[in-house]
Design an enzyme around this catalytic site. Structure first.
Site, PDB file in Angstrom:
ATOM      1  N   GLU A 176      35.590  34.371  37.238  1.00  0.00           N
ATOM      2  CA  GLU A 176      36.567  35.045  38.096  1.00  0.00           C
ATOM      3  C   GLU A 176      36.566  34.457  39.505  1.00  0.00           C
ATOM      4  O   GLU A 176      37.605  34.406  40.168  1.00  0.00           O
ATOM      5  CB  GLU A 176      36.262  36.545  38.158  1.00  0.00           C
ATOM      6  CG  GLU A 176      36.620  37.313  36.910  1.00  0.00           C
ATOM      7  CD  GLU A 176      38.109  37.550  36.744  1.00  0.00           C
ATOM      8  OE1 GLU A 176      38.805  37.735  37.764  1.00  0.00           O
ATOM      9  OE2 GLU A 176      38.599  37.528  35.596  1.00  0.00           O
ATOM     10  N   CYS A 203      34.912  35.997  24.137  1.00  0.00           N
ATOM     11  CA  CYS A 203      35.479  36.554  25.367  1.00  0.00           C
ATOM     12  C   CYS A 203      36.560  35.589  25.817  1.00  0.00           C
ATOM     13  O   CYS A 203      36.337  34.364  25.831  1.00  0.00           O
ATOM     14  CB  CYS A 203      34.406  36.711  26.446  1.00  0.00           C
ATOM     15  SG  CYS A 203      35.026  37.171  28.083  1.00  0.00           S
ATOM     16  N   HIS A 239      37.592  34.871  28.621  1.00  0.00           N
ATOM     17  CA  HIS A 239      37.223  34.080  29.800  1.00  0.00           C
ATOM     18  C   HIS A 239      36.522  32.774  29.427  1.00  0.00           C
ATOM     19  O   HIS A 239      36.643  31.767  30.135  1.00  0.00           O
ATOM     20  CB  HIS A 239      36.263  34.874  30.703  1.00  0.00           C
ATOM     21  CG  HIS A 239      36.916  35.911  31.557  1.00  0.00           C
ATOM     22  ND1 HIS A 239      37.358  37.116  31.051  1.00  0.00           N
ATOM     23  CD2 HIS A 239      37.195  35.945  32.886  1.00  0.00           C
ATOM     24  CE1 HIS A 239      37.873  37.841  32.021  1.00  0.00           C
ATOM     25  NE2 HIS A 239      37.789  37.151  33.150  1.00  0.00           N
ATOM     26  N   CYS A 256      41.575  40.920  25.621  1.00  0.00           N
ATOM     27  CA  CYS A 256      40.206  41.176  26.065  1.00  0.00           C
ATOM     28  C   CYS A 256      39.422  41.655  24.858  1.00  0.00           C
ATOM     29  O   CYS A 256      39.776  42.676  24.248  1.00  0.00           O
ATOM     30  CB  CYS A 256      40.206  42.231  27.172  1.00  0.00           C
ATOM     31  SG  CYS A 256      38.578  42.801  27.681  1.00  0.00           S
ATOM     32  N   ASP A 300      44.184  41.924  30.599  1.00  0.00           N
ATOM     33  CA  ASP A 300      42.761  41.590  30.502  1.00  0.00           C
ATOM     34  C   ASP A 300      42.076  42.181  31.720  1.00  0.00           C
ATOM     35  O   ASP A 300      42.722  42.593  32.690  1.00  0.00           O
ATOM     36  CB  ASP A 300      42.575  40.070  30.453  1.00  0.00           C
ATOM     37  CG  ASP A 300      41.102  39.670  30.302  1.00  0.00           C
ATOM     38  OD1 ASP A 300      40.405  40.320  29.504  1.00  0.00           O
ATOM     39  OD2 ASP A 300      40.664  38.734  30.985  1.00  0.00           O
ATOM     40  N   SER A 301      40.757  42.187  31.689  1.00  0.00           N
ATOM     41  CA  SER A 301      40.003  42.668  32.841  1.00  0.00           C
ATOM     42  C   SER A 301      40.185  41.750  34.045  1.00  0.00           C
ATOM     43  O   SER A 301      39.953  42.168  35.186  1.00  0.00           O
ATOM     44  CB  SER A 301      38.519  42.771  32.492  1.00  0.00           C
ATOM     45  OG  SER A 301      37.995  41.492  32.170  1.00  0.00           O
TER      46      SER A 301
END
Length: 267
Positions: free
Chosen positions: A150, A182, A184, A71, A8-9
């Site tokens: 993040e 997403c 996240h 992602c 993932d990012s």
């Protein structure tokens, strides 16, 4: 026993890794967070496609026999090319759970919170065009949310204010189902429930993604029953920070598995 790569990012894919550890613990897992380049949702499509392919090549060189692109943005922009480049490897992507949302919604009003790149991608447009439904879809780009997540700001006044701003059009439309587009965003589920109320159902596709992984592993004869319980966490920015976040966000993984961490540079 297979070695499965998850990338993932940043930390969003930990939601998918957690579900994979629940459903399929009998494998080695390599988790790669490209935190040096997060977020992906606001980068060019060309950059995301090229970077995603580079990361998948790196994971395969590390011994991965199956890959989860955890992602939504990378899946939308890169998975077709990655599968073309790596036809022998099971590659599982992730997409917003609009299909299950259509089945669950009672008032036919559905919100989709996703990254800007996911919402404008051809893959997302094709997903919507393939639906046979009479639902009203209210889409919203969650600009600014990934950097906050993040940084660990999961329950701050700043995050709540931004989330309220993004969810306001959906509240006005009186949605009864919200799709988190997403990986996240599930970390914000408690805050989302606080804002929207318990009557709005939240759709997260991690469970379906891992079920698909298990099917592909079985097809490729990679399923085993003896769990080695090893996870290797890699970050392109700071592996110790990634480890600390993982311990906070998916603590059960650290109770049941041996975890190793490394910071890597991938050009």
């Amino acid at each position: 026993m297979a070695t499965i790569g998850v990338f993932d990012s940043g930390i969003g894919g930990l939601t998918v890794l957690s579900e994979a550890l629940r459903q399929a613990p009998s494998h080695h897992y390599i988790y790669l967070a490209d935190s040096a380049n997060a977020p992906y949702g606001e980068k060019s499509s060309e950059w995301v496609a090229a970077r995603s392919l580079d990361l998948c090549h790196w994971l395969v060189r590390e011994g991965c026999q199956a890959l989860i692109i955890a992602c939504n943005t990378a899946t939308a922009e890169a998975i077709a090319n990655i599968r073309h480049e790596m036809p022998a490897i099971p590659i599982i992507g992730i997409e917003p759970g609009v299909k299950p949302a259509v089945k669950k919604s009672q008032n036919h009003k559905i919100g989709v919170l996703a990254t800007q790149n996911t919402l404008k991608s051809d893959k997302f447009k094709a997903l919507l065009e393939g639906l046979d439904h009479d639902c009203q879809l209210i889409t919203q780009a969650g600009l600014g949310l990934v950097p906050l997540i993040e940084s660990g700001a999961l329950d701050t006044a700043e995050t709540e204010a931004l989330l309220r701003e993004h969810l306001a059009p959906m509240q006005s439309a009186q949605i009864d189902t919200l799709v988190l587009g997403c990986t996240h965003y599930p970390f914000l589920a408690p805050l989302i429930k606080k804002i929207l109320g318990p009557e709005v159902e939240i759709i997260d596709t991690s469970e379906a993604v891992v079920k698909q992984l298990c099917r592909k592993l079985e097809e490729h004869h990679l399923l085993q029953s003896v769990p080695p319980r090893i996870i290797h966490l890699y970050s392109t920015l700071d592996a110790e920070a990634l480890s600390a976040q993982a311990k906070q966000l998916i603590p059960a993984a650290f109770e049941q598995h041996s975890v190793q961490t490394s910071t890597v540079f991938i050009s």
